[in-house]
Every structure is written in C-alpha cells, then in structure tokens.
Design a protein around this motif. Structure first.
Motif, PDB file in Angstrom:
ATOM      1  N   GLU A 179       0.821  -1.225   0.000  1.00  0.00           N
ATOM      2  CA  GLU A 179       0.000   0.000   0.000  1.00  0.00           C
ATOM      3  C   GLU A 179       0.846   1.262   0.000  1.00  0.00           C
ATOM      4  O   GLU A 179       0.655   2.152  -0.834  1.00  0.00           O
ATOM      5  CB  GLU A 179      -0.915  -0.026   1.225  1.00  0.00           C
ATOM      6  CG  GLU A 179      -1.864   1.165   1.280  1.00  0.00           C
ATOM      7  CD  GLU A 179      -2.773   1.084   2.485  1.00  0.00           C
ATOM      8  OE1 GLU A 179      -3.566   2.021   2.675  1.00  0.00           O
ATOM      9  OE2 GLU A 179      -2.689   0.088   3.231  1.00  0.00           O
ATOM     10  N   VAL A 222       2.869   2.387  -3.152  1.00  0.00           N
ATOM     11  CA  VAL A 222       2.057   3.033  -4.191  1.00  0.00           C
ATOM     12  C   VAL A 222       1.719   4.466  -3.785  1.00  0.00           C
ATOM     13  O   VAL A 222       1.840   5.404  -4.576  1.00  0.00           O
ATOM     14  CB  VAL A 222       0.769   2.218  -4.454  1.00  0.00           C
ATOM     15  CG1 VAL A 222      -0.144   2.972  -5.416  1.00  0.00           C
ATOM     16  CG2 VAL A 222       1.126   0.843  -5.008  1.00  0.00           C
ATOM     17  N   LYS A 223       1.321   4.645  -2.516  1.00  0.00           N
ATOM     18  CA  LYS A 223       0.953   5.981  -2.056  1.00  0.00           C
ATOM     19  C   LYS A 223       2.144   6.944  -2.066  1.00  0.00           C
ATOM     20  O   LYS A 223       1.978   8.148  -2.275  1.00  0.00           O
ATOM     21  CB  LYS A 223       0.368   5.903  -0.645  1.00  0.00           C
ATOM     22  CG  LYS A 223      -1.032   5.306  -0.606  1.00  0.00           C
ATOM     23  CD  LYS A 223      -1.595   5.352   0.815  1.00  0.00           C
ATOM     24  CE  LYS A 223      -3.020   4.824   0.849  1.00  0.00           C
ATOM     25  NZ  LYS A 223      -3.592   4.844   2.210  1.00  0.00           N
ATOM     26  N   ASN A 280       3.498   2.620  -9.432  1.00  0.00           N
ATOM     27  CA  ASN A 280       2.092   2.693  -9.814  1.00  0.00           C
ATOM     28  C   ASN A 280       1.414   1.362  -9.478  1.00  0.00           C
ATOM     29  O   ASN A 280       2.052   0.305  -9.490  1.00  0.00           O
ATOM     30  CB  ASN A 280       1.953   2.990 -11.303  1.00  0.00           C
ATOM     31  CG  ASN A 280       2.346   4.414 -11.636  1.00  0.00           C
ATOM     32  OD1 ASN A 280       3.535   4.740 -11.697  1.00  0.00           O
ATOM     33  ND2 ASN A 280       1.370   5.279 -11.838  1.00  0.00           N
ATOM     34  N   SER A 281       0.127   1.421  -9.204  1.00  0.00           N
ATOM     35  CA  SER A 281      -0.596   0.206  -8.821  1.00  0.00           C
ATOM     36  C   SER A 281      -0.601  -0.820  -9.949  1.00  0.00           C
ATOM     37  O   SER A 281      -0.559  -2.030  -9.695  1.00  0.00           O
ATOM     38  CB  SER A 281      -2.035   0.568  -8.428  1.00  0.00           C
ATOM     39  OG  SER A 281      -2.677   1.266  -9.482  1.00  0.00           O
ATOM     40  N   GLU A 282      -0.629  -0.363 -11.211  1.00  0.00           N
ATOM     41  CA  GLU A 282      -0.608  -1.301 -12.340  1.00  0.00           C
ATOM     42  C   GLU A 282       0.713  -2.071 -12.395  1.00  0.00           C
ATOM     43  O   GLU A 282       0.734  -3.271 -12.672  1.00  0.00           O
ATOM     44  CB  GLU A 282      -0.822  -0.557 -13.662  1.00  0.00           C
ATOM     45  CG  GLU A 282      -2.216   0.033 -13.854  1.00  0.00           C
ATOM     46  CD  GLU A 282      -2.374   1.383 -13.160  1.00  0.00           C
ATOM     47  OE1 GLU A 282      -3.466   1.951 -13.226  1.00  0.00           O
ATOM     48  OE2 GLU A 282      -1.389   1.857 -12.552  1.00  0.00           O
ATOM     49  N   LEU A 326       0.620  -4.731  -9.835  1.00  0.00           N
ATOM     50  CA  LEU A 326      -0.281  -5.812 -10.216  1.00  0.00           C
ATOM     51  C   LEU A 326       0.399  -6.802 -11.151  1.00  0.00           C
ATOM     52  O   LEU A 326       0.376  -8.016 -10.916  1.00  0.00           O
ATOM     53  CB  LEU A 326      -1.533  -5.231 -10.877  1.00  0.00           C
ATOM     54  CG  LEU A 326      -2.474  -6.249 -11.532  1.00  0.00           C
ATOM     55  CD1 LEU A 326      -3.085  -7.157 -10.480  1.00  0.00           C
ATOM     56  CD2 LEU A 326      -3.555  -5.543 -12.342  1.00  0.00           C
TER      57      LEU A 326
END
Length: 469
Positions: free
Chosen positions: A367, A370-371, A376-378, A381
C-alpha cells in the motif's frame, strides 16, 4: 602400502596416518580374538552398535586352535555378516573407514576385514516442500544415498534396473550413483557420462549435484536455460528411468539429476499423470501458457505504455490511472530485484516471525509504496502476477532463466522501443532453440527436428500404454 601380518606394525602406521590421538571420532579398540590380539577401527556415529555387539559375542567363544590359517578362511567361517570384504591396501582401507565402514585387524593376518554395518544420520522420507502434488505419493528423497536407491528399487522390481556406484573429489570422495534400465538407455550417452565423471579433477563436490552438473556440462554457461532436470520425488525419478533416461544420485543431496532433459521434460510434473488424461493435459497446457506469460507480459505492457496510440479501445483500461513519478522501466527493474530480496528474506526468516513479517511486508511494500509515488498500482499488479506465476512450475532453474530473459527484454524494450522488443523476443527464442541437451540433441525436440506423434504427447497427456492379457 600393503598391510603386514604383524598387528603392531599396522597399528603404528595407522596411528600416524589417521591421527587417532587428535581425532576424537576415530575410535580404535584392542580386543582378543581366538587368543590373538586384534584391533577394531570405526568412526563414531557411523556404526550400528547392536551388530558389533553380536559379532564380538561370537568372537569371545573362539579358541586359539580353531583359528584358520588365512584371513579368507576366517571371514568365511566366523564372519557370517552379509557385507564383509578383505582389503590389503592402506589407501582402500582408509577410504572405506572414512565412509563409515568398520575395519578389523587380527594379528597373523596380512589383510583388513571391512564390515559394512553403517548407519547414517537421516531425516524421514517425507514429501518434499518444492515438488508437492495434489494426488500421488507423499515420500521424497533424503540426503542418504542408500535410502534414495531403495526408494527407486521399491518402484522398479526389474533385474534390468542397474545402479552403478562411483565417487568424485580428491578430498570428499563423494559417492555418486548412476541409475538406468539396461536395454532402454542410450549407451553412448552412458559411456560419455561415466568417462566425464572418472576424469573429474576436483577437490570436492562442495555443492553436491550443482558442482557435478557444472563439471559434466561446462559449455554454454551463458545460456540460463537449465540442462538438467532436478526432482526430489522418487516416482518422477522411477518414471524417467523407465523412459530410458539416466538418473544421477549424489550422496548428501536430496534430489535426483535427470538427463538428458529438454525444456518439455523440465516443464512436466507428476500431477500431469496423477489425474485423468483430460485433466492432466489441461494442467500441462496451463503451465506452458503461464510460463510464456511470465516471460512476455511485463515487456509487452511496457511497450504498450511507451506507445499508447497503438492500444485498441477495448484495452484502454490497461493504461496508467496516474502519471508515473518514476519511469516504468525503473519501477519494473526495482521490483524484479526487490522480489528476489523478499525471497531470500523468506528463506532466512525464523518460522515464528513469518506471519508478522508477512503482514508488515504486505502493508509497507504494497500500500505505502504506491501511495509514496515510487510505484504505480498497475506495475505492482503485473509484477505480482509474474511472481506468483513463476511458481506454477517446479524448476527453480527454469524460473530464473525466464527472469533473466525477461529483464533483458525489458531493458531492450525501454531503449529501442519496437525494435528492442523484437530483438529481445528473438534472443529469448534463440536461447531455447539453439540450446542443446547433454546428449548433444535439440533442446526443443520434437519441435526441431519435427516429429508430430511425439509432439502431441508433449502437449497432450494420453492414456498410459497397456497390454491386454
């Protein structure tokens, strides 16, 4: 040096040679056998005490007039234990003693009696942590060579099953067992492997099978794709022997080396055969597709992010939801290294701390990374998918080969865009196509040379052959 018939001479020589006054685990006992002095040598911790207790009880009843004239007659008459030998050379005797064989000298005999009543420290033959199956046998190889050969013998009760023993290493004298089926094996390959093992000039096989593998196949070290398949499952090893492969077992290693091995052999797993043909074929095809995805997914996504104008409308959801603060190539490479760091940390983490550290790693590295804008969250993933998908096949070596080729593909794509991606794909394909097995044959047979009937069996799990009585 050959032994003398005088016990005192042999004991004086071995006292200096074995350094018995310093080595606390090299034990010698002076006893009397049939009115003669005798000396027993053994390594503490390697001997079955109950066997020697029975032998010594039998010796205590011998009379001086009942002692035979030569050592051979004595061994036949008074050493009924199964694994008994006569040795005249000090080199052979010391080698066997250090392997755990007990050695007995009797005054008047110029030979040493070697009595194999060894017992090795060993763990249970439980299911290996890596090569687990959904169905099937739950036993696995251990670090004791004789236990591993017994697990194979239990599955193949055929006199054609051959297990040859040899050793390598000037200091370690590591035992190596070659297991194969007569009549099914490539005799030229077997002769080549024996010749290479006999000609090895190494001090010790410190890394067991990896050391042996590097000595057997010193060529093309720069190609990361594995030349051997390793398995800790006796059922996999037994099946490979029946298919005409050679199994190499190395003492102190809980894995079997299977050769020759193509990329299709390495991708295969036991679960393919413990389920019906339809299910087994699905599992195999899924594993192959996932392996290809782990290689090309992140480089292809990076290529599309560098050229958003070519993304079709139905794939627009893959674009970044937020502009990156760190270039995507650096994000992907950092995560590649970070994942390996977490892997190493997981290996060295005490079991009692595994759960709290997993929670901390999930929160902090997931978490907050990313913050904070680092990732990046992508990116997280796709790298998470690649990491988990790497475990869809059991071979660590193949997983790291895909990883190295993926990182090369990422760098080339970032530097040269379309051309870089194309060059990376060609390099990865060539690394597989131009690789060779230890037998010198194609790494991707039956694709090259093409054999349709064999190719179908590689992709689809058919019914096992059987004969009607």
């Amino acid at each position: 040096m050959d032994f003398s018939s005088k016990l005192s001479d042999n004991m004086s020589y071995l006292k200096e040679k074995l350094n018995v006054d310093t080595n606390f685990d090299v034990v010698y006992r002076v006893i009397h056998v049939g009115g003669r002095e005798a000396c027993l040598y053994f390594i503490d911790g390697f001997t079955k005490d109950e066997v020697w207790l029975k032998i010594l009880q039998a010796f205590s009843t011998l009379k001086e007039d009942s002692m035979p004239e030569d050592a051979h007659a004595f061994s036949k008459k008074y050493l009924p234990y199964g694994e008994v030998g006569l040795v005249k050379s000090d080199t052979e005797m010391i080698g066997q003693l250090l392997m755990g064989v007990s050695c007995l000298f009797i005054d008047g005999y110029d030979s040493c009696f070697t009595i194999d009543c060894r017992t090795y420290p060993a763990r249970g033959v439980s299911e290996p942590e890596k090569d687990k199956v959904l169905r099937g046998s739950r036993d696995g190889f251990v670090e004791t060579l004789i236990f591993n050969t017994a697990l194979i013998r239990r599955r193949i009760r055929d006199p054609k099953l051959t297990m040859e023993i040899t050793s390598a290493g000037e200091s370690s004298h590591t035992d190596i067992a070659l297991c194969y089926m007569q009549g099914r094996i490539d005799e030229n390959l077997l002769a080549m492997i024996k010749d290479r093992i006999n000609k090895l000039e190494v001090d010790a096989l410190t890394m067991n099978q990896e050391s042996l593998a590097e000595c057997l196949y010193p060529h093309k070290w720069y190609n990361p794709f594995p030349k051997f398949k390793f398995s800790e499952r006796p059922d996999t090893a037994a099946a490979s022997i029946l298919e005409g492969n050679i199994i190499i077992l190395v003492d102190n290693s809980p894995a079997a080396m299977i050769l020759p091995s193509s990329v299709f052999d390495i991708i295969e797993e036991a679960d393919d055969y413990y389920f019906p043909p339809v299910t087994g074929s699905y599992l195999r095809l899924s594993r192959m597709a996932i392996s290809v995805l782990t290689l090309y997914l992140t480089p292809l996504w990076l290529l599309l992010m560098q050229n958003p104008n070519v993304i079709p409308s139905w794939l627009e959801f893959i674009q970044l939801s937020e502009p990156p603060h760190v270039p995507l190539i650096f994000q992907l490479l950092i995560l590649e290294f970070a994942i390996d760091g977490l892997r190493l940390a997981a290996v060295n983490t005490p079991s009692m701390l595994t759960t709290p550290l997993s929670v901390i790693a999930g929160i902090v590295l997931g978490e907050y990374s990313v913050k904070s804008g680092w990732f990046n969250s992508e990116t997280m993933l796709y790298m998470a998918f690649v990491t988990i998908a790497n475990y869809s096949q059991a071979s660590f070596e193949l997983g790291y080969a895909f990883k190295f080729m993926r990182m090369i593909l990422l760098v080339l794509t970032a530097l040269f865009n379309y051309w870089g991606f194309a060059i990376g794909v060609i390099l990865s394909v060539c690394a597989v196509v131009f690789n060779k097995t230890i037998a010198g044959k194609s790494y991707i047979y039956p694709v090259i040379p093409f054999n349709w009937s064999k190719l179908k069996k590689r992709f689809l799990r058919g019914r096992l052959p059987h004969k009607e009585k």
